[in-house]
Design a protein around this motif. Structure first.
Motif, PDB file in Angstrom:
ATOM      1  N   GLN B 107      10.222  -9.791  -0.663  1.00 34.83           N
ATOM      2  CA  GLN B 107       9.274 -10.603   0.095  1.00 34.83           C
ATOM      3  C   GLN B 107       7.876  -9.998   0.102  1.00 34.83           C
ATOM      4  O   GLN B 107       7.055 -10.375   0.920  1.00 34.83           O
ATOM      5  CB  GLN B 107       9.781 -10.873   1.525  1.00 34.83           C
ATOM      6  N   ARG B 130      10.584 -16.025   4.728  1.00 38.63           N
ATOM      7  CA  ARG B 130      11.229 -16.180   6.035  1.00 38.63           C
ATOM      8  C   ARG B 130      12.749 -16.093   5.895  1.00 38.63           C
ATOM      9  O   ARG B 130      13.421 -15.410   6.668  1.00 38.63           O
ATOM     10  CB  ARG B 130      10.814 -17.514   6.658  1.00 38.63           C
ATOM     11  N   CYS B 133      13.793 -12.511   5.129  1.00 35.99           N
ATOM     12  CA  CYS B 133      13.674 -11.684   6.344  1.00 35.99           C
ATOM     13  C   CYS B 133      14.820 -11.979   7.305  1.00 35.99           C
ATOM     14  O   CYS B 133      15.410 -11.049   7.869  1.00 35.99           O
ATOM     15  CB  CYS B 133      12.347 -11.954   7.055  1.00 35.99           C
ATOM     16  N   ASP B 134      15.111 -13.258   7.510  1.00 36.88           N
ATOM     17  CA  ASP B 134      16.197 -13.617   8.428  1.00 36.88           C
ATOM     18  C   ASP B 134      17.516 -12.992   7.975  1.00 36.88           C
ATOM     19  O   ASP B 134      18.221 -12.361   8.765  1.00 36.88           O
ATOM     20  CB  ASP B 134      16.342 -15.146   8.506  1.00 36.88           C
ATOM     21  N   GLN B 167       8.637  -3.880   9.085  1.00 35.37           N
ATOM     22  CA  GLN B 167       9.333  -5.069   8.597  1.00 35.37           C
ATOM     23  C   GLN B 167       9.395  -6.152   9.666  1.00 35.37           C
ATOM     24  O   GLN B 167       9.309  -7.347   9.360  1.00 35.37           O
ATOM     25  CB  GLN B 167      10.736  -4.709   8.109  1.00 35.37           C
ATOM     26  N   ALA B 171       8.169 -10.009   9.464  1.00 34.21           N
ATOM     27  CA  ALA B 171       9.007 -11.149   9.863  1.00 34.21           C
ATOM     28  C   ALA B 171       8.245 -12.062  10.817  1.00 34.21           C
ATOM     29  O   ALA B 171       8.294 -13.302  10.705  1.00 34.21           O
ATOM     30  CB  ALA B 171      10.300 -10.654  10.511  1.00 34.21           C
ATOM     31  N   CYS B 176       9.410 -16.020  11.370  1.00 35.19           N
ATOM     32  CA  CYS B 176      10.820 -15.874  11.753  1.00 35.19           C
ATOM     33  C   CYS B 176      10.963 -16.056  13.262  1.00 35.19           C
ATOM     34  O   CYS B 176      10.021 -15.809  14.018  1.00 35.19           O
ATOM     35  CB  CYS B 176      11.348 -14.496  11.360  1.00 35.19           C
TER      36      CYS B 176
END
Lengths: 207, 207
Positions: B107, B130, B133-134, B167, B171, B176
């Protein structure tokens, strides 16, 4: 000791090389990434990331190939996977991470499947993978330089080599032109050793 | 000591935190990733990867944020960034690598630019970021578990925390839903410390 892996997974091959270099023996628990078996509930209970490799050892479940290699090096120091001095270790780890952080993750199966879905065709994934391998291995070759020994950092194989060799196999599979004579020489030196050759995907596929 | 970095680069922030936790001072050499300054010939001569951070220290040029943090921990042992035992270190490194190898690289800016080009629209990059990250932080939250202390591994911040906090900022920037109460509590504990807060992108942007 039980190694959860997949014969063609680069990160699993790294750990197989480290185990073999240390003269350790292990039982293989295969999880087919093509069939998505790394997402099975039983394996997720061991490793919530749903990624291979995972190593059951000393009553622990270890994940992340580099962390596993460092653990093996700390608990089985001979032969060493890292140089004895802090500067040498920083260089070995930086070489390993140049592939393990910057190259391999952006060309692994999970990402290629997403690229193909976004692009709407299968070739897009292979083109992406080839370009990222070319860029990443160009930089790695610069970082390694001409060097003094047969391996990335001298006359014995170590952490950088066990990360490099599986990545070169990926590059070849993606159709890269393999324009790195020094890296190919290191690969040849590595594959002349049983720890690398006997753990290669082609060698363990039937196992 | 000179830190080549960029205020918004997660990997640069990791190293700033490590330096600050160790009580070290450094000069910042900024390279704007948005303007592609990390590809300038002068910087490529220092780091052929063309990536930040790079740390000039002890007559060396160190690259790769995790390798730099380990070097700092070996050469400036107090306060430690890693647990004292091999199993603890394996766990700390695995947590760090779960983000540094499996989440952050897929990402980062370089990849998002490629995704946008393939998809032909800017949103595709943000959606991709997104989702990764999730998934990545869901797995990280499972790996950390409930824990016993305020930080990822007990009562003091370490390698896993200095990877997690940047991180979480990414996010949040990608939109997120930040569904990880334990991780947000760790973030709050970290940002109450000067080593994390004073090195944050928003704090160093003007510097």
């Amino acid at each position: 000791m039980r190694l959860h892996g997949y014969f063609r997974s680069s990160a699993s091959w790294r750990v197989r090389i480290a185990l073999a270099l240390k003269g350790l023996s292990w039982e293989t628990i295969p999880h087919s990434l093509v069939d998505g078996e790394q997402r099975d509930p039983g394996f997720l209970a061991l490793n919530p990331q749903g990624l291979v490799p995972a190593l059951e050892i000393d009553g622990l479940v270890l994940t992340q190939s580099l962390a596993i290699c460092e653990y093996l090096d700390e608990t089985h120091p001979q032969p060493p996977l890292l140089p004895p001095d802090a500067a040498g270790r920083a260089r070995a780890r930086a070489l390993a991470q140049a592939i393990a952080c910057d190259l391999h993750p952006v060309q692994n199966l999970r990402v290629l499947q997403r690229i193909r879905a976004i692009a709407g065709n299968a070739d897009a994934g292979t083109i992406w993978a080839r370009e990222t391998c070319d860029q990443g291995l160009d930089a790695f070759a610069e970082l390694v330089g001409e060097g003094a020994g047969a391996f990335c950092l001298g006359d014995a194989p170590g952490l950088a080599d066990l990360i490099l060799v599986p990545q070169l196999a990926n590059a070849r599979r993606f159709g890269c032109d393999m324009r790195w004579p020094r890296l190919l020489a290191i690969e040849e030196a590595c594959l002349s050793l049983s720890a690398f050759a006997s753990t290669a995907p082609s060698a363990v596929e039937q196992g």
